[in-house]
Scaffold this motif. Structure first.
Motif, PDB file in Angstrom:
ATOM      1  N   SER A   1      36.661  26.783  45.115  1.00 21.90           N
ATOM      2  CA  SER A   1      35.892  28.012  45.354  1.00 21.90           C
ATOM      3  C   SER A   1      36.748  29.272  45.259  1.00 21.90           C
ATOM      4  O   SER A   1      36.279  30.365  45.592  1.00 21.90           O
ATOM      5  CB  SER A   1      35.248  27.961  46.746  1.00 21.90           C
ATOM      6  N   TYR A   2      37.995  29.135  44.791  1.00 23.43           N
ATOM      7  CA  TYR A   2      38.919  30.281  44.839  1.00 23.43           C
ATOM      8  C   TYR A   2      38.364  31.492  44.092  1.00 23.43           C
ATOM      9  O   TYR A   2      38.427  32.618  44.583  1.00 23.43           O
ATOM     10  CB  TYR A   2      40.282  29.905  44.258  1.00 23.43           C
ATOM     11  N   GLY A   3      37.846  31.301  42.896  1.00 21.78           N
ATOM     12  CA  GLY A   3      37.358  32.430  42.109  1.00 21.78           C
ATOM     13  C   GLY A   3      36.252  33.195  42.805  1.00 21.78           C
ATOM     14  O   GLY A   3      36.286  34.427  42.897  1.00 21.78           O
ATOM     15  N   THR A   4      35.259  32.473  43.312  1.00 21.71           N
ATOM     16  CA  THR A   4      34.144  33.136  43.998  1.00 21.71           C
ATOM     17  C   THR A   4      34.609  33.739  45.324  1.00 21.71           C
ATOM     18  O   THR A   4      34.124  34.813  45.717  1.00 21.71           O
ATOM     19  CB  THR A   4      33.000  32.149  44.249  1.00 21.71           C
ATOM     20  N   ASP A   5      35.538  33.077  45.995  1.00 18.01           N
ATOM     21  CA  ASP A   5      36.070  33.627  47.244  1.00 18.01           C
ATOM     22  C   ASP A   5      36.824  34.927  46.985  1.00 18.01           C
ATOM     23  O   ASP A   5      36.696  35.901  47.738  1.00 18.01           O
ATOM     24  CB  ASP A   5      37.009  32.620  47.924  1.00 18.01           C
TER      25      ASP A   5
ATOM     26  N   LEU B   1      40.034  35.119  37.200  1.00 15.10           N
ATOM     27  CA  LEU B   1      40.015  35.232  38.658  1.00 15.10           C
ATOM     28  C   LEU B   1      40.356  33.898  39.314  1.00 15.10           C
ATOM     29  O   LEU B   1      41.120  33.848  40.281  1.00 15.10           O
ATOM     30  CB  LEU B   1      38.637  35.707  39.133  1.00 15.10           C
ATOM     31  N   HIS B   2      39.835  32.825  38.778  1.00 12.66           N
ATOM     32  CA  HIS B   2      40.045  31.496  39.371  1.00 12.66           C
ATOM     33  C   HIS B   2      41.479  31.009  39.168  1.00 12.66           C
ATOM     34  O   HIS B   2      41.961  30.170  39.940  1.00 12.66           O
ATOM     35  CB  HIS B   2      39.062  30.499  38.774  1.00 12.66           C
ATOM     36  N   SER B   3      42.161  31.527  38.151  1.00  7.12           N
ATOM     37  CA  SER B   3      43.486  31.019  37.790  1.00  7.12           C
ATOM     38  C   SER B   3      44.560  31.319  38.832  1.00  7.12           C
ATOM     39  O   SER B   3      45.644  30.734  38.792  1.00  7.12           O
ATOM     40  CB  SER B   3      43.920  31.602  36.438  1.00  7.12           C
ATOM     41  N   HIS B   4      44.266  32.209  39.777  1.00 10.38           N
ATOM     42  CA  HIS B   4      45.273  32.588  40.766  1.00 10.38           C
ATOM     43  C   HIS B   4      45.311  31.640  41.965  1.00 10.38           C
ATOM     44  O   HIS B   4      46.146  31.801  42.859  1.00 10.38           O
ATOM     45  CB  HIS B   4      45.020  34.015  41.241  1.00 10.38           C
TER      46      HIS B   4
ATOM     47  N   ASP C   1      34.404  41.378  51.683  1.00 10.41           N
ATOM     48  CA  ASP C   1      34.121  40.339  52.674  1.00 10.41           C
ATOM     49  C   ASP C   1      35.370  40.123  53.528  1.00 10.41           C
ATOM     50  O   ASP C   1      36.415  39.729  53.020  1.00 10.41           O
ATOM     51  CB  ASP C   1      33.736  39.042  51.954  1.00 10.41           C
ATOM     52  N   ARG C   2      35.270  40.380  54.829  1.00  5.48           N
ATOM     53  CA  ARG C   2      36.429  40.266  55.727  1.00  5.48           C
ATOM     54  C   ARG C   2      36.571  38.855  56.318  1.00  5.48           C
ATOM     55  O   ARG C   2      37.590  38.551  56.943  1.00  5.48           O
ATOM     56  CB  ARG C   2      36.306  41.274  56.884  1.00  5.48           C
ATOM     57  N   SER C   3      35.581  37.997  56.124  1.00  2.81           N
ATOM     58  CA  SER C   3      35.593  36.683  56.768  1.00  2.81           C
ATOM     59  C   SER C   3      36.620  35.740  56.148  1.00  2.81           C
ATOM     60  O   SER C   3      36.947  34.706  56.744  1.00  2.81           O
ATOM     61  CB  SER C   3      34.200  36.041  56.690  1.00  2.81           C
ATOM     62  N   LEU C   4      37.110  36.063  54.957  1.00  5.70           N
ATOM     63  CA  LEU C   4      38.040  35.185  54.260  1.00  5.70           C
ATOM     64  C   LEU C   4      39.496  35.581  54.466  1.00  5.70           C
ATOM     65  O   LEU C   4      40.394  34.986  53.868  1.00  5.70           O
ATOM     66  CB  LEU C   4      37.722  35.176  52.761  1.00  5.70           C
TER      67      LEU C   4
ATOM     68  N   PHE D   1      42.994  35.018  52.387  1.00  5.83           N
ATOM     69  CA  PHE D   1      43.539  36.222  51.773  1.00  5.83           C
ATOM     70  C   PHE D   1      44.158  37.107  52.845  1.00  5.83           C
ATOM     71  O   PHE D   1      43.908  36.935  54.039  1.00  5.83           O
ATOM     72  CB  PHE D   1      42.432  36.965  51.030  1.00  5.83           C
ATOM     73  N   ARG D   2      44.943  38.078  52.401  1.00  7.89           N
ATOM     74  CA  ARG D   2      45.685  38.906  53.359  1.00  7.89           C
ATOM     75  C   ARG D   2      44.733  39.648  54.300  1.00  7.89           C
ATOM     76  O   ARG D   2      43.619  40.008  53.935  1.00  7.89           O
ATOM     77  CB  ARG D   2      46.578  39.913  52.628  1.00  7.89           C
TER      78      ARG D   2
END
Length: 227
Positions: free
Chosen positions: A135-139, A127-130, A147-150, A159-160
């Motif tokens: 914090s990318y993996g946890t996000d 997950l983090h590799s993308h 979660d729509r806040s991101l 994110f889209r």
């Protein structure tokens, strides 16, 4: 997403043609509604009182299931609530937090909650590799959970942007699962059927949000999802 009135017309014709049939699932070819960007992806029935229609919104890549009465498909199913909270997507979007959802997964050895701390190290690394942020993996995990806040129109900082927490439903057959209905004579099956006569009636369907969703057929609320 607006109510899919043209979908109901299709279901009326289907129900009329099968008025004497009892069915729990029936595939239907995707058919675009000319008045909207909604695409019918399937329908099912509980065999007695309700019809369920799944559809996708191609302009936003979101999906939903709505329910109408089997005896009068011009009327929405009152048990699913009143507009605008009368679809699976609307109910998901109305949740105060994605933490209210029960989302499950598998870590390669056993079933686990779909949460960062429950994943294997290999899954966390994948997950983090993308992304590059610490914090990318946890996000990404939180985004997938709803979660729509991101979300952001700028892909470099988020994110889209989604129209709904529920992804589009395409090429996935929806299944209604209620109490066991087979007449098998095996003792073991009769015992199983007797134990499951009051099990919760469910609608199961896959979505392009990466999840197999399990919705209550009685209310349209999501009771579980699996990644």
């Amino acid at each position: 997403m607006p109510r899919l009135l043209l979908i109901f017309l299709l279901v009326v014709l289907s129900a009329s043609a099968n008025a004497n049939a009892s069915f729990s699932q029936a595939p239907v070819e995707s058919a675009k509604c000319s008045a909207t960007t909604a695409v019918i992806s399937g329908y099912a029935s509980n065999g007695s009182s309700a019809i369920f229609v799944s559809a996708s919104e191609t302009s936003a890549w979101s999906g939903q299931i709505v329910s109408t009465l089997l005896t009068d498909s011009a009327k929405s199913n009152p048990d699913w609530g009143q507009p605008p909270l009368d679809s699976t997507a609307a109910k998901l979007d109305a949740l105060a937090s994605p933490e209210q959802r029960q989302i499950l997964s598998h870590d390669g050895a056993r079933g686990v909650p779909f949460r960062w701390a429950s994943l294997s190290k290999a899954q966390q690394t994948q997950l983090h590799s993308h992304g590059t942020a610490k914090s990318y993996g946890t996000d990404l995990m939180q985004f997938l959970r709803g979660d729509r806040s991101l979300e952001s129109s700028k892909t470099a900082t988020g994110f889209r942007v989604r129209a709904s927490r529920q992804g589009d439903i395409a090429h996935s057959r929806m299944w209604h699962v209620g109490k066991p209905a087979s007449a098998y004579a095996f003792t073991s099956y009769r015992d199983f059927a007797a134990q499951q006569t009051v099990r919760t009636a469910m609608l199961y369907v896959g979505g392009n949000d990466g999840m197999l969703h399990g919705f209550s057929a009685r209310t349209g609320d999501e009771l579980l999802a699996y990644v």
